[in-house]
Design an enzyme around this catalytic site. Structure first.
Site, PDB file in Angstrom:
ATOM      1  N   ASP A  73       0.858  -1.193   0.000  1.00 42.41           N
ATOM      2  CA  ASP A  73       0.000   0.000   0.000  1.00 42.41           C
ATOM      3  C   ASP A  73       0.889   1.236   0.000  1.00 42.41           C
ATOM      4  O   ASP A  73       0.758   2.130   0.843  1.00 42.41           O
ATOM      5  CB  ASP A  73      -0.908  -0.015   1.234  1.00 42.41           C
ATOM      6  CG  ASP A  73      -2.033   1.015   1.152  1.00 42.41           C
ATOM      7  OD1 ASP A  73      -2.434   1.375   0.035  1.00 42.41           O
ATOM      8  OD2 ASP A  73      -2.502   1.458   2.224  1.00 42.41           O
ATOM      9  N   ASP A  88       3.814   1.633   8.009  1.00 35.21           N
ATOM     10  CA  ASP A  88       2.549   0.921   7.866  1.00 35.21           C
ATOM     11  C   ASP A  88       2.608  -0.181   6.799  1.00 35.21           C
ATOM     12  O   ASP A  88       2.074  -0.038   5.694  1.00 35.21           O
ATOM     13  CB  ASP A  88       1.405   1.890   7.556  1.00 35.21           C
ATOM     14  CG  ASP A  88       0.034   1.236   7.744  1.00 35.21           C
ATOM     15  OD1 ASP A  88       0.001   0.050   8.172  1.00 35.21           O
ATOM     16  OD2 ASP A  88      -0.983   1.886   7.474  1.00 35.21           O
ATOM     17  N   ASN A 111       1.935   6.812   3.180  1.00 33.25           N
ATOM     18  CA  ASN A 111       2.697   5.822   3.947  1.00 33.25           C
ATOM     19  C   ASN A 111       4.200   6.010   3.810  1.00 33.25           C
ATOM     20  O   ASN A 111       4.986   5.104   4.101  1.00 33.25           O
ATOM     21  CB  ASN A 111       2.301   4.401   3.536  1.00 33.25           C
ATOM     22  CG  ASN A 111       0.989   3.971   4.165  1.00 33.25           C
ATOM     23  OD1 ASN A 111       0.618   4.457   5.230  1.00 33.25           O
ATOM     24  ND2 ASN A 111       0.285   3.057   3.514  1.00 33.25           N
TER      25      ASN A 111
END
Length: 331
Positions: A206, A223, A211
């Site tokens: 992701d 993350d 992030n």
């Protein structure tokens, strides 16, 4: 359409007293400064600790990942950190990284300062590309055993099936949505089949700008909750923005840095729009699956409306055309 039911959601029990008690069960002494951070999938808090730096406490969403899947994420981050990569793994406290208190699994992370990366600077994209090349070089050395695979079945077909078998899509749009997604998934499957010689590796999963924390001219990746097996381009395409010319320039800069440390299969560029399509479908299903969590109706009030689904049908029709466009080419 479905309504939220706060009383049934486990997070309704996760109050400040429980969070503090969980932290102190590890021998840490909270100074009662607690700040809820912007996270919907899990619950994440910055906690003040007496005579020490604040820490980040992440409480995993119940019933999402198994212990084995979470621990595999932790091991992956620790492995990257051992190779001096700019990631933020969980702290080892009481000889473990995953803890449990009152039915909640949680992990403790050091606080990492930084801000969103300035991606309009091509030199910064070169730096990020180098980091991702190093991450992927290590990611390619062995597979995950417990994390999921990024493919059409898991992110596309399963998402559409969930939405069609639950009461979210308005009746007057169901046939259009079902027909459109069926045709789109056929296209996506064909594209994945055409690009058949790519390698699935361990990924961040992701890797959008939110992030990545930028500090001291360095990108710090945080993350890894969505870490999975998939094609390398999955960690690159979400960093692109603007028109085709701008994206081509950005991608060329990222790959220049990336290929200093790891080979990149240019055939994977053909997967970008397919991966974007799967993300769109999975995002709608994600919202639907989380709708009983009171944080979701509060923060995404537009989701459970006819207008949202009308816009989704239009967006997916545009995406259906995008799947037929020429692949991005690097400079």
């Amino acid at each position: 359409m479905m309504n939220s039911n706060e009383s049934q959601h486990p997070y309704s029990r996760l109050n400040p007293d429980t969070v503090i008690a969980a932290i102190e069960s590890l021998g840490l002494i909270a100074d009662l400064r607690i700040l809820a951070l912007n996270s919907y999938e899990n619950r994440v808090y910055q906690m003040g600790i007496e005579d020490s730096q604040p820490i980040i406490a992440k409480f995993y969403r119940p019933e999402r990942w198994s212990d084995a899947q979470i621990l595999e994420e932790h091991v992956w981050c620790a492995e990257l950190k051992e190779h001096e990569l700019p990631v933020v793994p969980p702290l080892i406290l009481q000889a473990r990284s995953l803890h449990e208190y009152d039915g909640f699994r949680f992990a403790i992370f050091p606080r990492q300062g930084g801000h969103a990366p300035p991606l309009d600077n091509l030199d910064n994209l070169l730096i990020i590309g180098r980091c991702l090349g190093r991450i992927h070089a290590l990611g390619a050395t062995q597979p995950f055993e417990h994390r999921i695979n990024l493919n059409t079945k898991n992110f596309g077909e399963a998402s559409v099936d969930y939405l069609l078998t639950h009461d979210f899509i308005p009746q007057h749009l169901r046939e259009a949505y079902e027909t459109l997604t069926r045709d789109i998934l056929l296209q996506v499957n064909q594209i994945f089949s055409d690009v058949s010689n790519y390698k699935n590796i361990r990924l961040h999963g992701d890797c959008h700008p939110g992030n990545i924390l930028w500090r001291d001219e360095q990108a710090h990746f945080v993350d890894f909750d969505d870490a999975l097996m998939g094609p390398a381009i999955q960690d690159l395409w979400m960093l692109l923005s603007g028109d085709r010319t701008e994206q081509t320039q950005q991608l060329s800069e990222i790959l220049e840095g990336y290929r200093e440390f790891h080979d990149f299969n240019l055939r994977e560029l053909r997967l970008i729009e397919s991966l974007r399509t799967l993300r769109m479908l999975n995002y709608s299903a994600w919202l639907a699956k989380r709708w009983t969590d009171p944080a979701f109706p509060h923060n995404f009030p537009w989701f459970n409306t006819s207008r949202y689904w009308e816009e989704q049908v239009l967006a997916l029709r545009e995406q259906q055309f995008a799947l037929t466009e020429n692949t991005l080419e690097i400079l």
